[in-house]
Design a protein around this motif. Structure first.
Motif, PDB file in Angstrom:
ATOM      1  N   TYR A   1     -70.890  35.632 -16.392  1.00 23.79           N
ATOM      2  CA  TYR A   1     -69.866  35.104 -15.493  1.00 23.79           C
ATOM      3  C   TYR A   1     -68.996  36.223 -14.961  1.00 23.79           C
ATOM      4  CZ  TYR A   1     -71.132  30.586 -17.368  1.00 23.79           C
ATOM      5  OH  TYR A   1     -71.830  29.464 -17.710  1.00 23.79           O
ATOM      6  N   VAL A   2     -68.568  36.059 -13.702  1.00 27.44           N
ATOM      7  CA  VAL A   2     -67.648  36.996 -13.060  1.00 27.44           C
ATOM      8  C   VAL A   2     -66.423  36.178 -12.691  1.00 27.44           C
ATOM      9  CG1 VAL A   2     -67.350  38.639 -11.171  1.00 27.44           C
ATOM     10  CG2 VAL A   2     -69.633  38.248 -12.122  1.00 27.44           C
ATOM     11  N   ARG A   3     -65.244  36.571 -13.186  1.00 21.30           N
ATOM     12  CA  ARG A   3     -64.027  35.782 -12.954  1.00 21.30           C
ATOM     13  C   ARG A   3     -63.078  36.514 -12.003  1.00 21.30           C
ATOM     14  NH1 ARG A   3     -61.043  33.617 -17.668  1.00 21.30           N
ATOM     15  NH2 ARG A   3     -60.618  35.801 -18.043  1.00 21.30           N
ATOM     16  N   PHE A   4     -62.506  35.743 -11.076  1.00 15.94           N
ATOM     17  CA  PHE A   4     -61.592  36.268 -10.064  1.00 15.94           C
ATOM     18  C   PHE A   4     -60.263  35.517 -10.086  1.00 15.94           C
ATOM     19  CE2 PHE A   4     -65.735  37.387  -8.353  1.00 15.94           C
ATOM     20  CZ  PHE A   4     -65.537  38.659  -7.849  1.00 15.94           C
ATOM     21  N   ALA A   5     -59.198  36.199  -9.687  1.00 17.60           N
ATOM     22  CA  ALA A   5     -57.878  35.579  -9.577  1.00 17.60           C
ATOM     23  C   ALA A   5     -57.682  34.927  -8.210  1.00 17.60           C
ATOM     24  CB  ALA A   5     -56.783  36.619  -9.821  1.00 17.60           C
ATOM     25  N   MET A   6     -58.593  35.155  -7.277  1.00 13.17           N
ATOM     26  CA  MET A   6     -58.491  34.550  -5.945  1.00 13.17           C
ATOM     27  C   MET A   6     -59.849  33.969  -5.563  1.00 13.17           C
ATOM     28  SD  MET A   6     -56.094  37.336  -3.866  1.00 13.17           S
ATOM     29  CE  MET A   6     -57.369  37.524  -2.697  1.00 13.17           C
ATOM     30  N   ALA A   7     -59.853  32.722  -5.118  1.00 10.86           N
ATOM     31  CA  ALA A   7     -61.102  32.072  -4.721  1.00 10.86           C
ATOM     32  C   ALA A   7     -61.759  32.801  -3.552  1.00 10.86           C
ATOM     33  CB  ALA A   7     -60.845  30.609  -4.361  1.00 10.86           C
ATOM     34  N   GLU A   8     -60.964  33.342  -2.631  1.00 16.08           N
ATOM     35  CA  GLU A   8     -61.512  34.048  -1.463  1.00 16.08           C
ATOM     36  C   GLU A   8     -62.330  35.260  -1.886  1.00 16.08           C
ATOM     37  OE1 GLU A   8     -58.234  33.449  -1.935  1.00 16.08           O
ATOM     38  OE2 GLU A   8     -57.854  31.830  -0.509  1.00 16.08           O
ATOM     39  N   SER A   9     -61.902  35.933  -2.942  1.00 15.59           N
ATOM     40  CA  SER A   9     -62.639  37.102  -3.432  1.00 15.59           C
ATOM     41  C   SER A   9     -64.006  36.699  -3.967  1.00 15.59           C
ATOM     42  CB  SER A   9     -61.838  37.812  -4.529  1.00 15.59           C
ATOM     43  OG  SER A   9     -60.603  38.260  -4.032  1.00 15.59           O
ATOM     44  N   ALA A  10     -64.040  35.613  -4.737  1.00 14.34           N
ATOM     45  CA  ALA A  10     -65.314  35.126  -5.276  1.00 14.34           C
ATOM     46  C   ALA A  10     -66.246  34.696  -4.152  1.00 14.34           C
ATOM     47  CB  ALA A  10     -65.067  33.968  -6.243  1.00 14.34           C
ATOM     48  N   GLU A  11     -65.698  34.015  -3.150  1.00 11.89           N
ATOM     49  CA  GLU A  11     -66.518  33.561  -2.019  1.00 11.89           C
ATOM     50  C   GLU A  11     -67.101  34.752  -1.267  1.00 11.89           C
ATOM     51  OE1 GLU A  11     -63.953  31.018   0.275  1.00 11.89           O
ATOM     52  OE2 GLU A  11     -63.724  29.626  -1.395  1.00 11.89           O
ATOM     53  N   ALA A  12     -66.282  35.775  -1.036  1.00  8.37           N
ATOM     54  CA  ALA A  12     -66.759  36.969  -0.324  1.00  8.37           C
ATOM     55  C   ALA A  12     -67.842  37.680  -1.124  1.00  8.37           C
ATOM     56  CB  ALA A  12     -65.595  37.915  -0.032  1.00  8.37           C
ATOM     57  N   ALA A  13     -67.625  37.833  -2.431  1.00  6.63           N
ATOM     58  CA  ALA A  13     -68.626  38.485  -3.284  1.00  6.63           C
ATOM     59  C   ALA A  13     -69.937  37.711  -3.266  1.00  6.63           C
ATOM     60  CB  ALA A  13     -68.093  38.610  -4.710  1.00  6.63           C
ATOM     61  N   CYS A  14     -69.847  36.407  -3.330  1.00  7.79           N
ATOM     62  CA  CYS A  14     -71.058  35.568  -3.327  1.00  7.79           C
ATOM     63  C   CYS A  14     -71.808  35.709  -2.005  1.00  7.79           C
ATOM     64  CB  CYS A  14     -70.671  34.124  -3.590  1.00  7.79           C
ATOM     65  SG  CYS A  14     -72.062  33.062  -4.022  1.00  7.79           S
ATOM     66  N   MET A  15     -71.081  35.698  -0.905  1.00 10.68           N
ATOM     67  CA  MET A  15     -71.728  35.812   0.413  1.00 10.68           C
ATOM     68  C   MET A  15     -72.438  37.156   0.572  1.00 10.68           C
ATOM     69  SD  MET A  15     -69.003  34.004   2.996  1.00 10.68           S
ATOM     70  CE  MET A  15     -69.841  34.700   4.405  1.00 10.68           C
ATOM     71  N   VAL A  16     -71.824  38.228   0.095  1.00 17.88           N
ATOM     72  CA  VAL A  16     -72.381  39.573   0.297  1.00 17.88           C
ATOM     73  C   VAL A  16     -73.472  39.909  -0.720  1.00 17.88           C
ATOM     74  CG1 VAL A  16     -71.809  42.044   0.228  1.00 17.88           C
ATOM     75  CG2 VAL A  16     -70.288  40.445   1.404  1.00 17.88           C
ATOM     76  N   LEU A  17     -73.275  39.524  -1.976  1.00 20.92           N
ATOM     77  CA  LEU A  17     -74.157  39.993  -3.042  1.00 20.92           C
ATOM     78  C   LEU A  17     -75.276  39.037  -3.436  1.00 20.92           C
ATOM     79  CD1 LEU A  17     -71.416  41.530  -5.337  1.00 20.92           C
ATOM     80  CD2 LEU A  17     -73.026  42.769  -3.874  1.00 20.92           C
ATOM     81  N   ASN A  18     -75.146  37.738  -3.136  1.00 20.85           N
ATOM     82  CA  ASN A  18     -76.170  36.782  -3.558  1.00 20.85           C
ATOM     83  C   ASN A  18     -77.528  37.159  -2.966  1.00 20.85           C
ATOM     84  OD1 ASN A  18     -77.179  34.457  -4.857  1.00 20.85           O
ATOM     85  ND2 ASN A  18     -76.993  33.299  -2.958  1.00 20.85           N
ATOM     86  N   ASN A  19     -78.549  37.162  -3.804  1.00 19.96           N
ATOM     87  CA  ASN A  19     -79.921  37.544  -3.436  1.00 19.96           C
ATOM     88  C   ASN A  19     -80.054  39.021  -3.093  1.00 19.96           C
ATOM     89  OD1 ASN A  19     -81.108  34.953  -3.788  1.00 19.96           O
ATOM     90  ND2 ASN A  19     -80.170  34.343  -1.856  1.00 19.96           N
ATOM     91  N   GLY A  20     -79.068  39.823  -3.472  1.00 20.41           N
ATOM     92  CA  GLY A  20     -79.138  41.271  -3.266  1.00 20.41           C
ATOM     93  C   GLY A  20     -79.715  41.956  -4.495  1.00 20.41           C
ATOM     94  N   THR A  21     -79.801  43.268  -4.420  1.00 22.47           N
ATOM     95  CA  THR A  21     -80.354  44.055  -5.513  1.00 22.47           C
ATOM     96  C   THR A  21     -79.328  45.067  -5.991  1.00 22.47           C
ATOM     97  OG1 THR A  21     -82.564  43.812  -4.592  1.00 22.47           O
ATOM     98  CG2 THR A  21     -82.252  45.585  -6.170  1.00 22.47           C
TER      99      THR A  21
END
Length: 125
Positions: free
Chosen positions: A80-100
């Motif tokens: 699990y990766v925990r964030f203090a801001m939902a926007e940060s988690a959303e941005a990380a998911c959009m950029v890194l999901n299915n990446g290497t």
């Protein structure tokens, strides 16, 4: 009169910094959330065939700001990766999901934070 929108200069691209662990274009390092910050968003992370170590993942995920921590479950390829801001988690998911990252395919999904009135009661023993 102002020039038509098609002739206006394009906005500058968001600053991205090379990261030695991935070929994904990432923002600059933004640091961790202050100690004691409440967790407002959590990502479930799965690596195939495995996950890089916490140091590498911290370097990658702290580029999206407000990273609290990363918890890898021993003997597995997830955590699990925990964030203090939902926007940060959303941005990380959009950029890194299915990446290497370090040759490992990374899958991310947003998880609801447990706690408060929606928390299921534990069975009494």
């Amino acid at each position: 009169p102002p020039p038509p929108p098609s002739l206006l200069p394009a906005p500058p691209p968001q600053q991205s910094i090379a990261c030695p662990y991935t070929d994904i274009s990432l923002p600059a390092i933004q640091g961790l959330a202050p100690p004691g910050s409440p967790c407002l968003a959590r990502l479930f992370i799965v690596g195939t065939p495995s996950l890089p170590d916490e140091t590498v993942l911290t370097d990658v995920f702290c580029r999206f700001s407000s990273l609290i921590d990363i918890k890898l479950l021993p003997g597995t390829s997830y955590g699990y990766v925990r964030f203090a801001m939902a926007e940060s988690a959303e941005a990380a998911c959009m950029v890194l999901n299915n990446g290497t990252i370090q040759g490992n395919m990374i899958k991310l999904s947003q998880q609801e934070e447990s706690g408060g009135e929606n928390k299921r009661p534990r069975p009494s023993t």
